[in-house]
Scaffold this motif. Structure first.
Motif, PDB file in Angstrom:
ATOM      1  N   LEU A  93     -41.053   2.105 -10.835  1.00  0.00           N
ATOM      2  CA  LEU A  93     -39.990   1.861  -9.857  1.00  0.00           C
ATOM      3  C   LEU A  93     -40.373   2.391  -8.481  1.00  0.00           C
ATOM      4  N   LEU A  94     -41.071   3.534  -8.472  1.00  0.00           N
ATOM      5  CA  LEU A  94     -41.511   4.105  -7.197  1.00  0.00           C
ATOM      6  C   LEU A  94     -42.567   3.214  -6.547  1.00  0.00           C
ATOM      7  N   ALA A  95     -43.451   2.627  -7.372  1.00  0.00           N
ATOM      8  CA  ALA A  95     -44.450   1.693  -6.846  1.00  0.00           C
ATOM      9  C   ALA A  95     -43.773   0.459  -6.257  1.00  0.00           C
ATOM     10  N   ARG A  96     -42.677   0.033  -6.873  1.00  0.00           N
ATOM     11  CA  ARG A  96     -41.937  -1.110  -6.337  1.00  0.00           C
ATOM     12  C   ARG A  96     -41.311  -0.763  -4.982  1.00  0.00           C
ATOM     13  N   CYS A  97     -40.825   0.479  -4.846  1.00  0.00           N
ATOM     14  CA  CYS A  97     -40.303   0.935  -3.544  1.00  0.00           C
ATOM     15  C   CYS A  97     -41.398   0.880  -2.480  1.00  0.00           C
ATOM     16  N   LEU A  98     -42.603   1.289  -2.840  1.00  0.00           N
ATOM     17  CA  LEU A  98     -43.739   1.239  -1.914  1.00  0.00           C
ATOM     18  C   LEU A  98     -44.011  -0.197  -1.474  1.00  0.00           C
ATOM     19  N   LYS A  99     -43.960  -1.104  -2.429  1.00  0.00           N
ATOM     20  CA  LYS A  99     -44.240  -2.517  -2.131  1.00  0.00           C
ATOM     21  C   LYS A  99     -43.202  -3.080  -1.173  1.00  0.00           C
ATOM     22  N   GLU A 100     -41.950  -2.684  -1.356  1.00  0.00           N
ATOM     23  CA  GLU A 100     -40.873  -3.168  -0.481  1.00  0.00           C
ATOM     24  C   GLU A 100     -41.030  -2.638   0.942  1.00  0.00           C
ATOM     25  N   GLY A 110     -49.257  15.084   3.837  1.00  0.00           N
ATOM     26  CA  GLY A 110     -48.015  15.555   3.233  1.00  0.00           C
ATOM     27  C   GLY A 110     -46.787  14.912   3.832  1.00  0.00           C
ATOM     28  N   PHE A 111     -46.970  13.898   4.689  1.00  0.00           N
ATOM     29  CA  PHE A 111     -45.837  13.210   5.310  1.00  0.00           C
ATOM     30  C   PHE A 111     -45.269  12.183   4.329  1.00  0.00           C
ATOM     31  N   LEU A 112     -43.952  12.142   4.225  1.00  0.00           N
ATOM     32  CA  LEU A 112     -43.282  11.271   3.266  1.00  0.00           C
ATOM     33  C   LEU A 112     -43.513   9.791   3.565  1.00  0.00           C
ATOM     34  N   ILE A 113     -43.836   9.034   2.509  1.00  0.00           N
ATOM     35  CA  ILE A 113     -43.952   7.574   2.614  1.00  0.00           C
ATOM     36  C   ILE A 113     -42.791   6.905   1.885  1.00  0.00           C
ATOM     37  N   ALA A 114     -42.533   7.348   0.654  1.00  0.00           N
ATOM     38  CA  ALA A 114     -41.449   6.763  -0.142  1.00  0.00           C
ATOM     39  C   ALA A 114     -40.809   7.838  -0.996  1.00  0.00           C
ATOM     40  N   VAL A 115     -39.507   7.679  -1.281  1.00  0.00           N
ATOM     41  CA  VAL A 115     -38.783   8.620  -2.130  1.00  0.00           C
ATOM     42  C   VAL A 115     -37.805   7.854  -3.010  1.00  0.00           C
ATOM     43  N   LYS A 160     -23.519   4.455   8.366  1.00  0.00           N
ATOM     44  CA  LYS A 160     -23.864   3.222   9.064  1.00  0.00           C
ATOM     45  C   LYS A 160     -25.376   3.116   9.236  1.00  0.00           C
ATOM     46  N   TRP A 161     -26.004   4.169   9.747  1.00  0.00           N
ATOM     47  CA  TRP A 161     -27.452   4.143   9.966  1.00  0.00           C
ATOM     48  C   TRP A 161     -28.215   4.073   8.643  1.00  0.00           C
ATOM     49  N   SER A 162     -27.651   4.688   7.618  1.00  0.00           N
ATOM     50  CA  SER A 162     -28.282   4.631   6.299  1.00  0.00           C
ATOM     51  C   SER A 162     -28.285   3.202   5.765  1.00  0.00           C
ATOM     52  N   SER A 163     -27.154   2.508   5.866  1.00  0.00           N
ATOM     53  CA  SER A 163     -27.047   1.129   5.344  1.00  0.00           C
ATOM     54  C   SER A 163     -27.885   0.148   6.145  1.00  0.00           C
ATOM     55  N   LEU A 164     -28.105   0.442   7.427  1.00  0.00           N
ATOM     56  CA  LEU A 164     -28.908  -0.441   8.280  1.00  0.00           C
ATOM     57  C   LEU A 164     -30.407  -0.166   8.171  1.00  0.00           C
ATOM     58  N   GLY A 165     -30.787   0.875   7.433  1.00  0.00           N
ATOM     59  CA  GLY A 165     -32.206   1.217   7.285  1.00  0.00           C
ATOM     60  C   GLY A 165     -32.801   1.894   8.506  1.00  0.00           C
ATOM     61  N   GLU A 166     -31.939   2.481   9.341  1.00  0.00           N
ATOM     62  CA  GLU A 166     -32.423   3.142  10.556  1.00  0.00           C
ATOM     63  C   GLU A 166     -33.301   4.351  10.246  1.00  0.00           C
ATOM     64  N   PHE A 167     -32.947   5.084   9.185  1.00  0.00           N
ATOM     65  CA  PHE A 167     -33.730   6.268   8.826  1.00  0.00           C
ATOM     66  C   PHE A 167     -35.132   5.877   8.351  1.00  0.00           C
ATOM     67  N   ASP A 168     -35.222   4.780   7.608  1.00  0.00           N
ATOM     68  CA  ASP A 168     -36.531   4.289   7.159  1.00  0.00           C
ATOM     69  C   ASP A 168     -37.388   3.877   8.348  1.00  0.00           C
ATOM     70  N   LEU A 169     -36.770   3.148   9.273  1.00  0.00           N
ATOM     71  CA  LEU A 169     -37.491   2.689  10.457  1.00  0.00           C
ATOM     72  C   LEU A 169     -37.997   3.871  11.277  1.00  0.00           C
ATOM     73  N   LEU A 170     -37.145   4.854  11.472  1.00  0.00           N
ATOM     74  CA  LEU A 170     -37.515   6.024  12.269  1.00  0.00           C
ATOM     75  C   LEU A 170     -38.610   6.834  11.575  1.00  0.00           C
ATOM     76  N   HIS A 210     -38.719  11.709  -6.860  1.00  0.00           N
ATOM     77  CA  HIS A 210     -40.047  11.131  -7.033  1.00  0.00           C
ATOM     78  C   HIS A 210     -40.527  10.689  -5.653  1.00  0.00           C
ATOM     79  N   VAL A 211     -41.651  11.208  -5.201  1.00  0.00           N
ATOM     80  CA  VAL A 211     -42.106  10.937  -3.837  1.00  0.00           C
ATOM     81  C   VAL A 211     -43.554  10.477  -3.818  1.00  0.00           C
ATOM     82  N   VAL A 212     -43.888   9.768  -2.749  1.00  0.00           N
ATOM     83  CA  VAL A 212     -45.275   9.449  -2.406  1.00  0.00           C
ATOM     84  C   VAL A 212     -45.493   9.926  -0.979  1.00  0.00           C
TER      85      VAL A 212
END
Length: 251
Positions: A153-160, A133-138, A65-75, A126-128
């Motif tokens: 594709l990773l750059a597109r994830c960053l843009k989103e 060293g803190f994760l920004i995108a994966v 549930k939290w994964s689909s709602l983007g809670e982990f990204d927000l946190l 693939h990470v940024v």
């Protein structure tokens, strides 16, 4: 009581960021988070979750549930900004460091490929990361996908994610037309850093070594040592959760 359990201050930070609905519950949400962090740290199967936690079905339900709602990204984003500010830095990073990590498969039902260069059968992360060293995108792919192909594709994830990144540091694996393509499409400057000293053996490259340290941090979490996830989405969420746990430890 487990070593992976949240301290009171850490739980208050999570509540402040996610603002969970206040209502009567059979199990406190803090116990659910403790169970998820226990799985990430120890690498145990969902069905083998110790009995002192809520039932694994309930924990897995909240995880999905939290994964689909983007809670982990927000946190993750809020914790990273909070820790950066406490370190005297700007909340948003302007420089990112890109790299990939090949991970052996641990689930024969999941998609996998073979990284011919590293002789690894499994997936690639693939990470940024920022300069700490803190994760920004994966982003996760099968292992046979070349870094230069996944970079776009990773750059597109960053843009989103609407982050403030302007320059991305990368190694020689990202050379080619992808650098110009990323610049024209997303506005990111891909700076390729290659070590020119091959005579005296290995030497860590300034700033580029930081992402390698992040990969070594991943090895402290058994769920990340091999890929046990059936889907790429779940593999990405486990990386985010490990980084959330690391950032919580810095609060």
């Amino acid at each position: 009581m487990y070593l992976t359990d949240l301290e009171e201050t850490q739980w208050q930070v999570i509540k402040k960021i996610l603002k969970p609905q206040e209502r009567k519950r059979k199990y406190d949400l803090r116990k659910i988070w403790n169970a998820i962090f226990y799985i990430v740290k120890t690498g145990c199967q969902w069905r083998m979750l110790p009995s002192d936690f809520p039932s694994w079905e309930l924990v897995y339900y909240y995880y999905r549930k939290w994964s689909s709602l983007g809670e982990f990204d927000l946190l993750l984003n809020n914790l990273r900004e909070k820790v950066r500010v406490s370190m005297g830095q700007k909340a948003e990073a302007s420089v990112g460091i890109m790299d990939s990590q090949s991970v052996r498969w641990g689930n024969n039902r999941s998609l996998n490929g073979v990284d011919g260069n590293k002789k690894v059968k499994g997936i690639k992360r693939h990470v940024v990361v920022d300069k700490n060293g803190f994760l920004i995108a994966v982003m996760v792919t099968i292992a046979c996908v070349h870094d230069s192909k996944a970079a776009y594709l990773l750059a597109r994830c960053l843009k989103e994610l609407c982050c403030n990144i302007k320059v991305i540091l990368a190694d020689g694996g990202y050379r080619g037309d992808v650098s110009e393509k990323i610049k024209n499409t997303f506005g990111y400057l891909l700076d390729i850093i290659v070590s020119g000293d091959k005579v005296n053996g290995f030497k860590p490259i300034k700033k580029r070594w930081i992402v390698e340290r992040t990969f070594s941090w991943f090895d402290n979490y058994r769920r990340l040592c091999r890929n046990y996830e059936l889907t790429f989405d779940s593999a990405e969420e486990m990386v985010k959760l490990a980084n959330i746990r690391m950032l919580l430890n810095k609060i």
